[in-house]
Design a protein around this motif. Structure first.
Motif, PDB file in Angstrom:
ATOM      1  N   CYS A   4       0.838  -1.208   0.000  1.00  0.00           N
ATOM      2  CA  CYS A   4       0.000   0.000   0.000  1.00  0.00           C
ATOM      3  C   CYS A   4       0.864   1.246   0.000  1.00  0.00           C
ATOM      4  N   GLY A  14      11.880   7.580  -4.683  1.00  0.00           N
ATOM      5  CA  GLY A  14      12.069   6.561  -3.642  1.00  0.00           C
ATOM      6  C   GLY A  14      10.895   5.594  -3.618  1.00  0.00           C
ATOM      7  N   ILE A 132      -2.445  -5.936   5.670  1.00  0.00           N
ATOM      8  CA  ILE A 132      -1.654  -7.035   5.097  1.00  0.00           C
ATOM      9  C   ILE A 132      -2.345  -8.383   5.287  1.00  0.00           C
ATOM     10  N   GLY A 143       9.832  -0.594   0.444  1.00  0.00           N
ATOM     11  CA  GLY A 143      11.177  -0.072   0.621  1.00  0.00           C
ATOM     12  C   GLY A 143      11.671  -0.446   2.019  1.00  0.00           C
ATOM     13  N   GLN A 146       9.971   0.381   5.493  1.00  0.00           N
ATOM     14  CA  GLN A 146       8.754  -0.284   5.956  1.00  0.00           C
ATOM     15  C   GLN A 146       9.019  -1.682   6.517  1.00  0.00           C
ATOM     16  N   HIS A 149       7.651  -2.306   9.994  1.00  0.00           N
ATOM     17  CA  HIS A 149       6.195  -2.480  10.063  1.00  0.00           C
ATOM     18  C   HIS A 149       5.761  -3.869   9.598  1.00  0.00           C
ATOM     19  N   GLY A 179      17.726   0.306  -4.922  1.00  0.00           N
ATOM     20  CA  GLY A 179      16.625   1.257  -4.774  1.00  0.00           C
ATOM     21  C   GLY A 179      15.784   1.050  -3.523  1.00  0.00           C
TER      22      GLY A 179
END
Ligand code: TYM
Length: 325
Positions: A4, A14, A132, A143, A146, A149, A179
């Motif tokens: 999300c 980013g 999730i 990325g 996260q 989390h 990245g």
């Protein structure tokens, strides 16, 4: 697969290199769900009407980067009430101590421009866990920032299963090789973020080519003048190498051996980024010309998402043993 993004401002490089690109790549390999998490944006947005407008623009961007509405389920979080409902159950499955250790809460609450830090900002990871597990997601492409989390989501799912029997799928974070952590061009020790002090270091997907070129030209490097990859000692140069690698597909090693000076590294990185952005920008403009169609796509996405989410919520309520209504 589920991931999300918050509708809190323009999408930047980013977001794209760390996460969104992987969403597009994954859509033909898995059953994918992607949410525009407007309820999460409520934790920090207090101005009326902003979130809705951002949500529509963000949906155009998600389709413009290549998510195919026929294949991927793209939906708005508030259109699927099960997120808020399961979010409460998740809040009751996570501890105050665990939430207190979240880096994002510590950062965002200390950065808050007003004295008001919402309780939602604190319980945010419980709602994210609900996002999730509602879709039985095995993989969560995100990325680096996260990862924590997704880790807490795993802890919550494991605890829930331990208390109430095997009910929730325990997910895993998936980050890209290049990245995963794009840094601010003007301050390469901080991650690229829409809430940075200045926009000089943040490349937005809708930036015109000359703006992209200018931002890379001014990118902070160092006085050492050797192209080498070292995130700790040479964060600015390493960031450029990572971005060029992610945008061009070249490996970091071959970039290091191909460049001697910072100037050409900067201009080639800018060019590679402009080449990635050009088709996205053209498609975005087309899609924004028909907002009715965007809204229709989001309704289809919400219907598909609800089918899965409502079944999971029912399974959770039944595992807990709530009296059926
Ligand atoms: P958000 O909206 O801040 O960012 C969306 C995605 O972009 C990634 N990202 C980055 N990747 C690399 N370098 C950067 N500088 C960079 N900045 C952002 C983020 O890691 C993210 O993958 N809490 C989430 C939204 C969320 C969510 C979820 C994500 C809510 N529920 C469930 C996954 C699954 C967030 O604020 O992302």
């Amino acid at each position: 697969m589920l991931s999300c993004i918050q509708p809190t401002g323009d999408v930047h490089l980013g977001n794209y290199l760390g996460a969104l690109r992987n969403w597009v790549a994954g859509q033909h390999e898995a059953d994918v769900f992607h949410g525009i998490v407007d309820l999460h944006a409520l934790t920090t947005t207090v101005t009326p009407d902003v979130i809705g407008a951002n949500t529509l623009e963000l949906s155009a961007m998600l389709f413009a980067i290549g998510l195919d509405p026929e294949v991927a389920t793209v939906f708005v979080q508030s259109h699927v009430p099960e997120h808020a409902q399961l979010g409460w159950v998740m809040e009751c499955t996570v501890s105050f101590g665990e939430l207190s250790r979240m880096t994002q809460f510590k950062e965002k609450s200390s950065r808050s421009e007003t004295d008001f830090v919402s309780a939602g900002l604190f319980t945010y990871p419980a709602l994210q866990a609900a996002d999730i597990v509602l879709y039985d997601a095995n993989e969560v492409p995100v990325g680096d920032d996260q990862r924590q989390h997704v880790e807490i989501t795993r802890d919550i799912a494991i605890r829930f299963n331990h208390r109430f029997g095997d009910t929730l799928v325990v997910p895993e974070a998936v980050t890209p090789a290049a990245g995963a952590r794009v840094m601010d061009l003007a301050d390469p020790t901080s991650k690229m973020s829409k809430s940075s002090a200045s926009t000089n270091g943040c490349v937005f997907l809708l930036d015109p080519p000359e703006v992209v070129t200018r931002k890379f030209k001014r990118a902070v490097t160092d006085s050492d003048a050797t192209v080498a990859y070292d995130r700790a000692e040479k964060p600015g140069v390493s960031n450029l190498i990572d971005i060029l690698s992610a945008a061009s597909g070249m490996s970091a090693e071959s970039i290091v051996s191909s460049y001697r000076q910072y100037g050409p590294l900067k201009s080639d990185t800018a060019e590679a980024v402009i080449a990635v952005l050009a088709p996205i920008q053209a498609r975005y403009e087309e899609l924004m010309a028909d907002r009715g169609e965007l809204a229709r796509q989001l309704r289809i996405g919400a219907d598909r998402a609800r089918t899965v989410a409502s079944a999971t919520l029912e399974r959770v309520y039944s595992a807990v043993g709530l009296l059926p209504g």
